[in-house]
Design a protein around this motif. Sequence first.
Motif, PDB file in Angstrom:
ATOM      1  N   VAL A  68      17.531  -8.359  51.800  1.00 33.46           N
ATOM      2  CA  VAL A  68      16.648  -7.287  51.377  1.00 33.46           C
ATOM      3  C   VAL A  68      16.805  -6.146  52.367  1.00 33.46           C
ATOM      4  CG1 VAL A  68      14.237  -6.631  51.036  1.00 33.46           C
ATOM      5  CG2 VAL A  68      14.999  -8.914  50.413  1.00 33.46           C
ATOM      6  N   THR A  69      16.833  -4.936  51.868  1.00 40.23           N
ATOM      7  CA  THR A  69      16.964  -3.779  52.747  1.00 40.23           C
ATOM      8  C   THR A  69      15.659  -2.991  52.720  1.00 40.23           C
ATOM      9  OG1 THR A  69      19.312  -3.637  52.264  1.00 40.23           O
ATOM     10  CG2 THR A  69      18.278  -1.690  53.212  1.00 40.23           C
ATOM     11  N   LEU A  70      15.095  -2.817  53.894  1.00 40.87           N
ATOM     12  CA  LEU A  70      13.889  -2.003  54.055  1.00 40.87           C
ATOM     13  C   LEU A  70      14.156  -0.985  55.144  1.00 40.87           C
ATOM     14  CD1 LEU A  70      11.174  -4.811  54.178  1.00 40.87           C
ATOM     15  CD2 LEU A  70      11.590  -3.257  52.294  1.00 40.87           C
ATOM     16  N   SER A  71      13.677   0.220  54.930  1.00 40.22           N
ATOM     17  CA  SER A  71      13.839   1.218  55.986  1.00 40.22           C
ATOM     18  C   SER A  71      12.820   0.939  57.086  1.00 40.22           C
ATOM     19  CB  SER A  71      13.649   2.621  55.420  1.00 40.22           C
ATOM     20  OG  SER A  71      12.297   2.815  55.043  1.00 40.22           O
ATOM     21  N   ARG A  72      13.179   1.340  58.283  1.00 42.07           N
ATOM     22  CA  ARG A  72      12.265   1.150  59.414  1.00 42.07           C
ATOM     23  C   ARG A  72      10.970   1.918  59.176  1.00 42.07           C
ATOM     24  NH1 ARG A  72      13.441   0.199  65.276  1.00 42.07           N
ATOM     25  NH2 ARG A  72      11.436   0.497  66.274  1.00 42.07           N
ATOM     26  N   GLU A  73      11.083   3.105  58.572  1.00 41.50           N
ATOM     27  CA  GLU A  73       9.910   3.926  58.305  1.00 41.50           C
ATOM     28  C   GLU A  73       8.940   3.231  57.345  1.00 41.50           C
ATOM     29  OE1 GLU A  73      13.094   5.230  57.918  1.00 41.50           O
ATOM     30  OE2 GLU A  73      13.109   6.157  59.892  1.00 41.50           O
ATOM     31  N   ARG A  74       9.485   2.659  56.281  1.00 42.15           N
ATOM     32  CA  ARG A  74       8.630   1.964  55.299  1.00 42.15           C
ATOM     33  C   ARG A  74       7.963   0.749  55.929  1.00 42.15           C
ATOM     34  NH1 ARG A  74       4.871   1.760  52.128  1.00 42.15           N
ATOM     35  NH2 ARG A  74       4.954   0.279  50.440  1.00 42.15           N
ATOM     36  N   LEU A  75       8.708   0.007  56.709  1.00 40.40           N
ATOM     37  CA  LEU A  75       8.152  -1.155  57.394  1.00 40.40           C
ATOM     38  C   LEU A  75       7.033  -0.714  58.342  1.00 40.40           C
ATOM     39  CD1 LEU A  75       8.393  -4.198  57.837  1.00 40.40           C
ATOM     40  CD2 LEU A  75      10.114  -3.724  59.566  1.00 40.40           C
ATOM     41  N   GLN A  76       7.279   0.381  59.062  1.00 43.73           N
ATOM     42  CA  GLN A  76       6.279   0.901  59.995  1.00 43.73           C
ATOM     43  C   GLN A  76       5.021   1.325  59.247  1.00 43.73           C
ATOM     44  OE1 GLN A  76       7.011   0.946  63.466  1.00 43.73           O
ATOM     45  NE2 GLN A  76       4.784   1.107  63.527  1.00 43.73           N
ATOM     46  N   GLU A  77       5.182   1.947  58.063  1.00 41.64           N
ATOM     47  CA  GLU A  77       4.032   2.356  57.257  1.00 41.64           C
ATOM     48  C   GLU A  77       3.167   1.166  56.873  1.00 41.64           C
ATOM     49  OE1 GLU A  77       5.114   4.516  53.743  1.00 41.64           O
ATOM     50  OE2 GLU A  77       6.376   5.918  54.862  1.00 41.64           O
ATOM     51  N   VAL A  78       3.796   0.114  56.427  1.00 42.86           N
ATOM     52  CA  VAL A  78       3.064  -1.074  55.980  1.00 42.86           C
ATOM     53  C   VAL A  78       2.314  -1.702  57.147  1.00 42.86           C
ATOM     54  CG1 VAL A  78       3.333  -3.407  55.050  1.00 42.86           C
ATOM     55  CG2 VAL A  78       4.601  -1.513  54.045  1.00 42.86           C
ATOM     56  N   VAL A  79       2.967  -1.796  58.293  1.00 45.08           N
ATOM     57  CA  VAL A  79       2.338  -2.402  59.459  1.00 45.08           C
ATOM     58  C   VAL A  79       1.206  -1.512  59.971  1.00 45.08           C
ATOM     59  CG1 VAL A  79       2.750  -3.105  61.842  1.00 45.08           C
ATOM     60  CG2 VAL A  79       4.364  -3.734  60.069  1.00 45.08           C
ATOM     61  N   ASP A  80       1.420  -0.200  59.980  1.00 41.67           N
ATOM     62  CA  ASP A  80       0.361   0.716  60.407  1.00 41.67           C
ATOM     63  C   ASP A  80      -0.865   0.588  59.506  1.00 41.67           C
ATOM     64  OD1 ASP A  80       1.860   1.664  62.505  1.00 41.67           O
ATOM     65  OD2 ASP A  80       2.527   3.489  61.460  1.00 41.67           O
ATOM     66  N   ASP A  81      -0.623   0.411  58.220  1.00 40.11           N
ATOM     67  CA  ASP A  81      -1.727   0.224  57.278  1.00 40.11           C
ATOM     68  C   ASP A  81      -2.486  -1.066  57.596  1.00 40.11           C
ATOM     69  OD1 ASP A  81      -3.224   0.988  54.890  1.00 40.11           O
ATOM     70  OD2 ASP A  81      -2.226  -0.732  53.916  1.00 40.11           O
ATOM     71  N   ALA A  82      -1.755  -2.124  57.928  1.00 39.87           N
ATOM     72  CA  ALA A  82      -2.410  -3.391  58.272  1.00 39.87           C
ATOM     73  C   ALA A  82      -3.238  -3.238  59.543  1.00 39.87           C
ATOM     74  CB  ALA A  82      -1.370  -4.488  58.447  1.00 39.87           C
ATOM     75  N   VAL A  83      -2.745  -2.480  60.508  1.00 39.78           N
ATOM     76  CA  VAL A  83      -3.484  -2.239  61.751  1.00 39.78           C
ATOM     77  C   VAL A  83      -4.735  -1.415  61.445  1.00 39.78           C
ATOM     78  CG1 VAL A  83      -3.422  -1.045  63.984  1.00 39.78           C
ATOM     79  CG2 VAL A  83      -1.485  -2.434  63.254  1.00 39.78           C
ATOM     80  N   LYS A  84      -4.583  -0.388  60.606  1.00 40.55           N
ATOM     81  CA  LYS A  84      -5.705   0.482  60.253  1.00 40.55           C
ATOM     82  C   LYS A  84      -6.827  -0.314  59.586  1.00 40.55           C
ATOM     83  CE  LYS A  84      -4.438   4.444  58.677  1.00 40.55           C
ATOM     84  NZ  LYS A  84      -3.939   5.486  57.752  1.00 40.55           N
ATOM     85  N   ARG A  85      -6.453  -1.290  58.750  1.00 37.78           N
ATOM     86  CA  ARG A  85      -7.455  -2.099  58.060  1.00 37.78           C
ATOM     87  C   ARG A  85      -8.002  -3.225  58.935  1.00 37.78           C
ATOM     88  NH1 ARG A  85      -5.209  -4.161  52.744  1.00 37.78           N
ATOM     89  NH2 ARG A  85      -3.226  -3.120  52.980  1.00 37.78           N
ATOM     90  N   GLY A  86      -7.447  -3.359  60.135  1.00 35.07           N
ATOM     91  CA  GLY A  86      -7.937  -4.384  61.048  1.00 35.07           C
ATOM     92  C   GLY A  86      -7.344  -5.762  60.799  1.00 35.07           C
ATOM     93  N   ARG A  87      -6.255  -5.845  60.089  1.00 33.68           N
ATOM     94  CA  ARG A  87      -5.632  -7.136  59.785  1.00 33.68           C
ATOM     95  C   ARG A  87      -4.810  -7.665  60.958  1.00 33.68           C
ATOM     96  NH1 ARG A  87      -8.179  -8.987  55.339  1.00 33.68           N
ATOM     97  NH2 ARG A  87      -8.280  -7.377  53.762  1.00 33.68           N
ATOM     98  N   MET A  88      -4.361  -6.763  61.836  1.00 30.76           N
ATOM     99  CA  MET A  88      -3.583  -7.179  63.009  1.00 30.76           C
ATOM    100  C   MET A  88      -3.742  -6.148  64.116  1.00 30.76           C
ATOM    101  SD  MET A  88       0.338  -6.436  61.580  1.00 30.76           S
ATOM    102  CE  MET A  88       0.903  -7.918  62.245  1.00 30.76           C
ATOM    103  N   THR A  89      -3.411  -6.572  65.326  1.00 26.37           N
ATOM    104  CA  THR A  89      -3.535  -5.653  66.461  1.00 26.37           C
ATOM    105  C   THR A  89      -2.301  -4.775  66.550  1.00 26.37           C
ATOM    106  OG1 THR A  89      -2.484  -7.159  68.032  1.00 26.37           O
ATOM    107  CG2 THR A  89      -4.886  -7.369  67.731  1.00 26.37           C
ATOM    108  N   ARG A  90      -2.433  -3.661  67.259  1.00 26.32           N
ATOM    109  CA  ARG A  90      -1.317  -2.736  67.417  1.00 26.32           C
ATOM    110  C   ARG A  90      -0.165  -3.414  68.154  1.00 26.32           C
ATOM    111  NH1 ARG A  90       0.932   1.038  64.971  1.00 26.32           N
ATOM    112  NH2 ARG A  90      -1.131   1.771  64.424  1.00 26.32           N
ATOM    113  N   GLY A  91      -0.463  -4.199  69.184  1.00 30.94           N
ATOM    114  CA  GLY A  91       0.590  -4.895  69.941  1.00 30.94           C
ATOM    115  C   GLY A  91       1.354  -5.891  69.069  1.00 30.94           C
TER     116      GLY A  91
END
Length: 149
Positions: A68-91
């Motif tokens: 599967v090919t994902l851009s780093r930007e798209r992956l970063q967006e998804v993870v940032d969204d998870a951090v924003k919702r409190g699902r995971m820590t920034r670290g």
Amino acid sequence: MAAKKESSGKATKKAKAGTRAKKASARKPAAKKAKAKPKAAKKSTSRNSPTGLDKSVEQFRESLEHSVTLSRERLQEVVDDAVKRGRMTRGDAEKMVSDLIKRGRRQTDGMLKELERLVKQARKEVGGRTAPVRKQATQAARRARKKLS
């Protein structure tokens, strides 16, 4: 007159049924012949069994299909969204993104090495097959030049 039409109609139906039966019996051997041809074709393909290169290319295609090919930007967006919702820590998010990027690069490097190996093997096979013809053409060109001189 109506009786004649009925009887001739019945005779016509019987004649048609007989004709259909004859056509069907005539078709059966043709169908068997048609089935025999693919068997012969299968035999010829078994003679032309896939080479190691063909198998390697097929394996390479399969590994491409499973990746599967994902851009780093798209992956970063998804993870940032998870951090924003409190699902995971920034670290944890940063570690996960960097791990995924490292794994992806390793997989890409491996696939590129495999592709380069396949191309090298293909060139070697093609070169081996064309070398005798190239040699004959070179010799023929030399002979032609000598005759013209």
